[in-house]
Design a protein around this motif. Structure first.
Motif, PDB file in Angstrom:
ATOM      1  N   ILE A   2      -0.554   9.205  -7.009  1.00  0.00           N
ATOM      2  CA  ILE A   2      -0.978   8.698  -5.705  1.00  0.00           C
ATOM      3  C   ILE A   2      -0.029   7.574  -5.303  1.00  0.00           C
ATOM      4  CG2 ILE A   2      -2.829   7.525  -4.452  1.00  0.00           C
ATOM      5  CD1 ILE A   2      -4.783   9.028  -6.279  1.00  0.00           C
ATOM      6  N   HIS A   3       0.526   7.683  -4.106  1.00  0.00           N
ATOM      7  CA  HIS A   3       1.438   6.670  -3.576  1.00  0.00           C
ATOM      8  C   HIS A   3       0.633   5.722  -2.693  1.00  0.00           C
ATOM      9  CE1 HIS A   3       4.895   8.941  -5.026  1.00  0.00           C
ATOM     10  NE2 HIS A   3       4.191  10.013  -4.682  1.00  0.00           N
ATOM     11  N   PHE A   4       0.948   4.446  -2.738  1.00  0.00           N
ATOM     12  CA  PHE A   4       0.182   3.450  -1.991  1.00  0.00           C
ATOM     13  C   PHE A   4       1.065   2.272  -1.640  1.00  0.00           C
ATOM     14  CE2 PHE A   4      -0.285   2.799  -6.510  1.00  0.00           C
ATOM     15  CZ  PHE A   4       0.027   1.460  -6.667  1.00  0.00           C
ATOM     16  N   GLN A   5       0.505   1.344  -0.875  1.00  0.00           N
ATOM     17  CA  GLN A   5       1.216   0.133  -0.492  1.00  0.00           C
ATOM     18  C   GLN A   5       0.396  -1.070  -0.936  1.00  0.00           C
ATOM     19  OE1 GLN A   5       1.545  -0.793   3.766  1.00  0.00           O
ATOM     20  NE2 GLN A   5       3.731  -1.110   3.413  1.00  0.00           N
ATOM     21  N   PHE A   6       1.036  -1.987  -1.662  1.00  0.00           N
ATOM     22  CA  PHE A   6       0.393  -3.226  -2.073  1.00  0.00           C
ATOM     23  C   PHE A   6       0.207  -4.127  -0.858  1.00  0.00           C
ATOM     24  CE2 PHE A   6       2.495  -1.947  -6.065  1.00  0.00           C
ATOM     25  CZ  PHE A   6       1.452  -2.095  -6.962  1.00  0.00           C
ATOM     26  N   ILE A   7      -0.598  -5.182  -1.017  1.00  0.00           N
ATOM     27  CA  ILE A   7      -0.817  -6.088   0.117  1.00  0.00           C
ATOM     28  C   ILE A   7       0.452  -6.843   0.508  1.00  0.00           C
ATOM     29  CG2 ILE A   7      -3.293  -6.309  -0.272  1.00  0.00           C
ATOM     30  CD1 ILE A   7      -2.740  -9.035  -1.567  1.00  0.00           C
ATOM     31  N   ASP A   8       1.418  -6.914  -0.420  1.00  0.00           N
ATOM     32  CA  ASP A   8       2.693  -7.561  -0.082  1.00  0.00           C
ATOM     33  C   ASP A   8       3.662  -6.592   0.605  1.00  0.00           C
ATOM     34  OD1 ASP A   8       3.583  -5.935  -2.134  1.00  0.00           O
ATOM     35  OD2 ASP A   8       4.282  -7.575  -3.405  1.00  0.00           O
ATOM     36  N   LYS A   9       3.154  -5.397   0.960  1.00  0.00           N
ATOM     37  CA  LYS A   9       3.901  -4.357   1.681  1.00  0.00           C
ATOM     38  C   LYS A   9       4.858  -3.548   0.810  1.00  0.00           C
ATOM     39  CE  LYS A   9       2.005  -5.657   5.533  1.00  0.00           C
ATOM     40  NZ  LYS A   9       0.767  -5.025   5.927  1.00  0.00           N
ATOM     41  N   LYS A  10       4.984  -3.874  -0.472  1.00  0.00           N
ATOM     42  CA  LYS A  10       5.813  -3.066  -1.367  1.00  0.00           C
ATOM     43  C   LYS A  10       5.026  -1.812  -1.737  1.00  0.00           C
ATOM     44  CE  LYS A  10       8.376  -6.944  -3.295  1.00  0.00           C
ATOM     45  NZ  LYS A  10       8.696  -7.711  -4.505  1.00  0.00           N
ATOM     46  N   THR A  11       5.733  -0.727  -2.020  1.00  0.00           N
ATOM     47  CA  THR A  11       5.076   0.532  -2.352  1.00  0.00           C
ATOM     48  C   THR A  11       4.964   0.702  -3.857  1.00  0.00           C
ATOM     49  OG1 THR A  11       7.154   1.728  -2.265  1.00  0.00           O
ATOM     50  CG2 THR A  11       5.850   1.651  -0.241  1.00  0.00           C
ATOM     51  N   GLY A  12       4.056   1.558  -4.254  1.00  0.00           N
ATOM     52  CA  GLY A  12       3.865   1.858  -5.660  1.00  0.00           C
ATOM     53  C   GLY A  12       3.260   3.233  -5.815  1.00  0.00           C
ATOM     54  N   SER A  13       3.148   3.696  -7.049  1.00  0.00           N
ATOM     55  CA  SER A  13       2.501   4.973  -7.320  1.00  0.00           C
ATOM     56  C   SER A  13       1.909   4.929  -8.719  1.00  0.00           C
ATOM     57  CB  SER A  13       3.488   6.133  -7.184  1.00  0.00           C
ATOM     58  OG  SER A  13       4.532   5.995  -8.123  1.00  0.00           O
ATOM     59  N   LEU A  14       0.742   5.546  -8.846  1.00  0.00           N
ATOM     60  CA  LEU A  14       0.043   5.618 -10.131  1.00  0.00           C
ATOM     61  C   LEU A  14      -0.611   6.988 -10.257  1.00  0.00           C
ATOM     62  CD1 LEU A  14      -1.853   2.184 -10.130  1.00  0.00           C
ATOM     63  CD2 LEU A  14       0.062   2.781 -11.602  1.00  0.00           C
ATOM     64  N   SER A  15      -0.765   7.423 -11.487  1.00  0.00           N
ATOM     65  CA  SER A  15      -1.522   8.652 -11.716  1.00  0.00           C
ATOM     66  C   SER A  15      -3.010   8.318 -11.607  1.00  0.00           C
ATOM     67  CB  SER A  15      -1.221   9.214 -13.108  1.00  0.00           C
ATOM     68  OG  SER A  15      -1.760   8.359 -14.102  1.00  0.00           O
ATOM     69  N   ILE A  16      -3.848   9.318 -11.485  1.00  0.00           N
ATOM     70  CA  ILE A  16      -5.291   9.089 -11.424  1.00  0.00           C
ATOM     71  C   ILE A  16      -5.768   8.407 -12.702  1.00  0.00           C
ATOM     72  CG2 ILE A  16      -7.537  10.258 -11.366  1.00  0.00           C
ATOM     73  CD1 ILE A  16      -6.207  12.291  -9.464  1.00  0.00           C
ATOM     74  N   GLU A  17      -5.231   8.810 -13.846  1.00  0.00           N
ATOM     75  CA  GLU A  17      -5.599   8.194 -15.116  1.00  0.00           C
ATOM     76  C   GLU A  17      -5.249   6.709 -15.133  1.00  0.00           C
ATOM     77  OE1 GLU A  17      -3.799  10.985 -14.829  1.00  0.00           O
ATOM     78  OE2 GLU A  17      -4.968  12.548 -15.832  1.00  0.00           O
TER      79      GLU A  17
END
Length: 64
Positions: A2-17
């Motif tokens: 899952i790709h997302f954006q942190f509150i500092d506007k930087k992006t990240g991605s994590l698996s469901i686990e």
């Protein structure tokens, strides 16, 4: 993943686990910090563990 954006506007991605691990671990981190701060402030505080909780509310589960 899952790709997302942190509150500092930087992006990240994590698996469901990884997301589930983060959610479960996050609360314990804060509880531990609070207990540590209370200990150093020499404030009397109750034991904060799952076993203490379950034995308080279901004393029949405690043997001995």
């Amino acid at each position: 993943i899952i790709h997302f954006q942190f509150i500092d506007k930087k992006t990240g991605s994590l698996s469901i686990e990884e997301i589930l691990f983060h959610i479960i671990n996050h609360g314990t981190y804060h509880r531990g910090n609070i207990a540590h701060a209370l200990h150093h402030a020499q404030v009397v505080h109750p034991a904060d563990t799952y076993t203490v909780f379950i034995h308080q509310y279901e004393p029949e589960r405690r043997v001995g």
